[in-house]
Design an enzyme around this catalytic site. Structure first.
Site, mmCIF file in Angstrom:
data_model
loop_
_atom_site.group_PDB
_atom_site.id
_atom_site.type_symbol
_atom_site.label_atom_id
_atom_site.label_comp_id
_atom_site.label_asym_id
_atom_site.label_seq_id
_atom_site.Cartn_x
_atom_site.Cartn_y
_atom_site.Cartn_z
ATOM 1 N N LYS A 181 0.868 -1.194 0.000
ATOM 2 C CA LYS A 181 0.000 0.000 0.000
ATOM 3 C C LYS A 181 0.891 1.225 0.000
ATOM 4 O O LYS A 181 2.040 1.166 0.451
ATOM 5 C CB LYS A 181 -0.879 0.009 1.257
ATOM 6 N N GLY A 216 -5.520 2.697 -7.367
ATOM 7 C CA GLY A 216 -6.073 3.851 -6.668
ATOM 8 C C GLY A 216 -6.594 3.484 -5.293
ATOM 9 O O GLY A 216 -6.648 2.314 -4.913
ATOM 10 N N ASP A 217 -6.940 4.479 -4.538
ATOM 11 C CA ASP A 217 -7.624 4.335 -3.248
ATOM 12 C C ASP A 217 -8.255 5.709 -3.002
ATOM 13 O O ASP A 217 -8.434 6.487 -3.952
ATOM 14 C CB ASP A 217 -6.637 3.934 -2.140
HETATM 15 P P1 NDP Z 1 -13.075 8.098 -2.466
HETATM 16 O O1 NDP Z 1 -12.001 9.094 -2.207
HETATM 17 O O2 NDP Z 1 -13.576 7.912 -3.850
HETATM 18 O O3 NDP Z 1 -14.342 8.411 -1.546
HETATM 19 C C1 NDP Z 1 -14.265 8.471 -0.164
HETATM 20 C C2 NDP Z 1 -15.586 8.999 0.368
HETATM 21 O O4 NDP Z 1 -15.575 8.931 1.792
HETATM 22 C C3 NDP Z 1 -15.834 10.460 0.008
HETATM 23 O O5 NDP Z 1 -17.211 10.650 -0.174
HETATM 24 C C4 NDP Z 1 -15.351 11.203 1.244
HETATM 25 O O6 NDP Z 1 -15.985 12.452 1.450
HETATM 26 C C5 NDP Z 1 -15.744 10.240 2.352
HETATM 27 N N1 NDP Z 1 -14.848 10.384 3.509
HETATM 28 C C6 NDP Z 1 -13.509 10.382 3.510
HETATM 29 N N2 NDP Z 1 -13.012 10.561 4.749
HETATM 30 C C7 NDP Z 1 -14.076 10.680 5.537
HETATM 31 C C8 NDP Z 1 -14.234 10.894 6.915
HETATM 32 N N3 NDP Z 1 -13.167 11.019 7.723
HETATM 33 N N4 NDP Z 1 -15.504 10.975 7.417
HETATM 34 C C9 NDP Z 1 -16.572 10.833 6.587
HETATM 35 N N5 NDP Z 1 -16.477 10.627 5.264
HETATM 36 C C10 NDP Z 1 -15.257 10.566 4.755
HETATM 37 O O7 NDP Z 1 -12.525 6.716 -1.869
HETATM 38 P P2 NDP Z 1 -12.976 5.229 -2.217
HETATM 39 O O8 NDP Z 1 -14.437 5.187 -2.406
HETATM 40 O O9 NDP Z 1 -12.089 4.705 -3.265
HETATM 41 O O10 NDP Z 1 -12.563 4.472 -0.874
HETATM 42 C C11 NDP Z 1 -13.410 4.446 0.275
HETATM 43 C C12 NDP Z 1 -12.920 3.357 1.214
HETATM 44 O O11 NDP Z 1 -12.935 2.095 0.532
HETATM 45 C C13 NDP Z 1 -11.493 3.524 1.747
HETATM 46 O O12 NDP Z 1 -11.426 2.964 3.039
HETATM 47 C C14 NDP Z 1 -10.677 2.657 0.791
HETATM 48 O O13 NDP Z 1 -9.466 2.221 1.362
HETATM 49 C C15 NDP Z 1 -11.647 1.500 0.602
HETATM 50 N N6 NDP Z 1 -11.417 0.699 -0.584
HETATM 51 C C16 NDP Z 1 -11.443 1.271 -1.838
HETATM 52 C C17 NDP Z 1 -11.266 0.483 -2.948
HETATM 53 C C18 NDP Z 1 -11.404 1.024 -4.318
HETATM 54 O O14 NDP Z 1 -11.359 0.225 -5.278
HETATM 55 N N7 NDP Z 1 -11.608 2.330 -4.505
HETATM 56 C C19 NDP Z 1 -10.932 -0.953 -2.822
HETATM 57 C C20 NDP Z 1 -11.004 -1.466 -1.476
HETATM 58 C C21 NDP Z 1 -11.198 -0.633 -0.415
HETATM 59 P P3 NDP Z 1 -15.597 13.731 0.554
HETATM 60 O O15 NDP Z 1 -16.323 13.530 -0.745
HETATM 61 O O16 NDP Z 1 -16.098 14.898 1.348
HETATM 62 O O17 NDP Z 1 -14.106 13.698 0.408
#
Ligand code: NDP
Length: 448
Positions: A129, A168-169
């Site tokens: 990571k 990505g993440d």
């Molecule tokens: P994105 O950046 O696309 O979206 C994250 C979302 O969560 C946004 O809406 C963001 O709000 C919100 N968010 C972030 N931090 C906080 C917080 N502290 N409190 C409340 N809301 C919050 O990320 P992903 O969707 O890609 O990833 C989300 C999760 O899924 C992470 O834990 C990631 O590690 C996990 N994941 C992702 C994968 C992927 O393929 N993308 C694969 C496996 C796991 P705002 O819009 O205001 O920034």
């Protein structure tokens, strides 16, 4: 809390003494080790060969400076990380996160989880990571590009299609992957599948964007059906409104659920009629705007300031898809009091240990992210296969492989939990099944 096995507890205590400030990492390690007690007791080789002592230390951790110039001509500096945790079963694989909260502890926790997640996919991928404390929000495209180019100018010497393949993440989507891929290609003068999540015109896989959210619902659906339940007619909370959340909304809706609440960092929206994922896509992917602007498109929705309150909304199914530790004990109690039937993790480690105890203690269905969000990396593995073959599979071909593999992961977790005397404990089943494949590969490869 002490782990009920002297060897496991000793390794954990040693780690906690060495890295006391790495709280997220220690939380992730403790969560895995406490479920491995029956495995360690059943096979003395894991202790004799100190597999646990080795698996909790990354094979390599790189930290570096990322200087870049902002639009005002000012020189900015961020910190970059790549933690290559374990390559026993394949090249390191795992995403890059750009978020101001990123530090070594967060990257180590994510990298550690990734080892077991990747193992569960059945594909040959080790765990890694990386990321940076850079915040892409509010930056111009040109600033994001300059940052990504600088980040890759150091990272490129540590990665490669057969060495380490980032994706990505949070904070790293198609735009960022594109800029980093371009810089890698320029520096190495070669086109290889060194990153996944690429655009479709240059080696990306169809369905990669949808993969994690879809896969979460395939996993949750298989788990619920095994317990006589389903999405049909259920109200669903999906936290976050990013990549995972948007496509979890779409698939949960296709499977007969109604997504009534979603959130971002600032607050959450509720609409009993169902939240339209296409509007969220416009707001978050195109306009990069705040979630509260949903009300400009759909006036029947309401908005509440503060994101944690989302767990008090009365619903049947909870899909946390935002970030780590987003469900604490209090939120878990609210979910239980509202009669939720299951919590299926889309984000990584969204539930605190106290929250997991409340959820499992109340008899709810519970799946850890390392199993139920594995479809993102699984599809990345399929992207690597397509890149190696120089072929592109159709959306339906990828989607049906994802569905089959996610149902297979559920079945493996359930069967492993039962085999080790914990029927129905999908958390334990995921940790044990993920561990066994990696540990056996490590045993076979000698002390390295
Ligand atoms: P994105 O950046 O696309 O979206 C994250 C979302 O969560 C946004 O809406 C963001 O709000 C919100 N968010 C972030 N931090 C906080 C917080 N502290 N409190 C409340 N809301 C919050 O990320 P992903 O969707 O890609 O990833 C989300 C999760 O899924 C992470 O834990 C990631 O590690 C996990 N994941 C992702 C994968 C992927 O393929 N993308 C694969 C496996 C796991 P705002 O819009 O205001 O920034």
């Amino acid at each position: 809390m002490a782990i009920n096995n002297a060897y496991l507890n000793g390794v954990y205590e040693d780690l906690a003494g060495r890295y006391p400030e790495q709280t997220e990492f220690l939380e992730a390690v403790h969560e895995v080790l406490e479920t491995l007690v029956p495995v360690i007791e059943a096979d003395p080789r894991y202790e004799q060969q100190n597999i646990i002592g080795r698996i909790v230390e990354p094979e390599r951790a790189v930290m570096f400076r990322v200087p870049w110039v902002d639009d005002a001509g000012k020189v900015q500096v961020n910190r970059g990380y790549r933690v290559q945790f374990n390559s026993a079963i394949g090249p390191y694989k795992g995403g890059l996160r750009f978020d101001p909260e990123v530090n070594l502890s967060v990257i180590k926790f994510l990298g550690f989880e990734q080892i077991f997640k990747n193992s569960l996919t059945t594909l040959p991928m080790g765990g890694g990571k990386g990321g940076s404390d850079f915040n892409p929000k509010g930056k111009s495209d040109a600033e994001v590009m300059r940052f990504c180019q600088s980040f890759m100018t150091e990272l490129f010497r540590h990665i490669g299609a057969d060495t380490d393949v980032p994706a990505g993440d949070k904070g790293v989507g198609g735009r960022e992957i594109g800029y980093m891929f371009g810089q890698y290609k320029r520096l190495k003068n070669e086109w290889t599948g060194v990153l996944t999540g690429k655009g479709l015109s240059y080696g990306g896989s169809l369905a990669r964007t949808e993969a994690t959210g879809y896969g979460l619902c395939y996993f949750a659906d298989a788990y619920m059906k095994d317990n006589g339940k389903s999405f049909e007619g259920k109200k669903v909370i999906v936290s976050g409104s990013g990549n995972v959340a948007i496509y979890a909304n779409q698939k949960a809706t296709q499977l007969g659920g109604t997504v009534i609440a979603m959130s971002d960092r600032s607050g959450y929206i509720v609409d009993e009629n169902g939240i339209d994922y296409k509007v969220i896509k416009v707001i978050k992917e195109q306009k990069r705007a705040a979630l509260k602007t949903y009300l400009d498109y759909v006036p029947t929705a309401t908005y509440v300031e503060g994101s944690t309150g989302i767990w008090t909304v009365k619903a049947d199914i909870a899909l946390p898809c935002a970030t780590q530790n987003e469900i604490n004990e209090e939120s878990a109690k609210a979910l239980v009091a509202n009669g939720v039937i299951g919590v299926f993790e889309g984000s990584n480690m969204p539930c605190t240990p106290e929250a997991i105890a409340v959820i499992k203690g109340a008899g709810l269905l519970y799946s850890p992210g390392k199993a139920s969000n594995a479809c993102g990396v699984l599809c990345s593995g399929l992207e690597m296969s397509q890149n190696s073959e120089r072929l592109s599979w159709s959306f339906d071909e990828v989607d049906s492989k994802m569905k089959g593999l996610m149902e297979g992961i559920y079945a493996t977790c359930a069967a492993t939990a039962a085999k080790y005397g914990m029927p129905g404990d999908i958390q334990a089943g995921a940790n044990i099944a993920g561990f066994l494949k990696v540990a056996d590969a490590m045993l076979a490869q000698g002390v390295c």
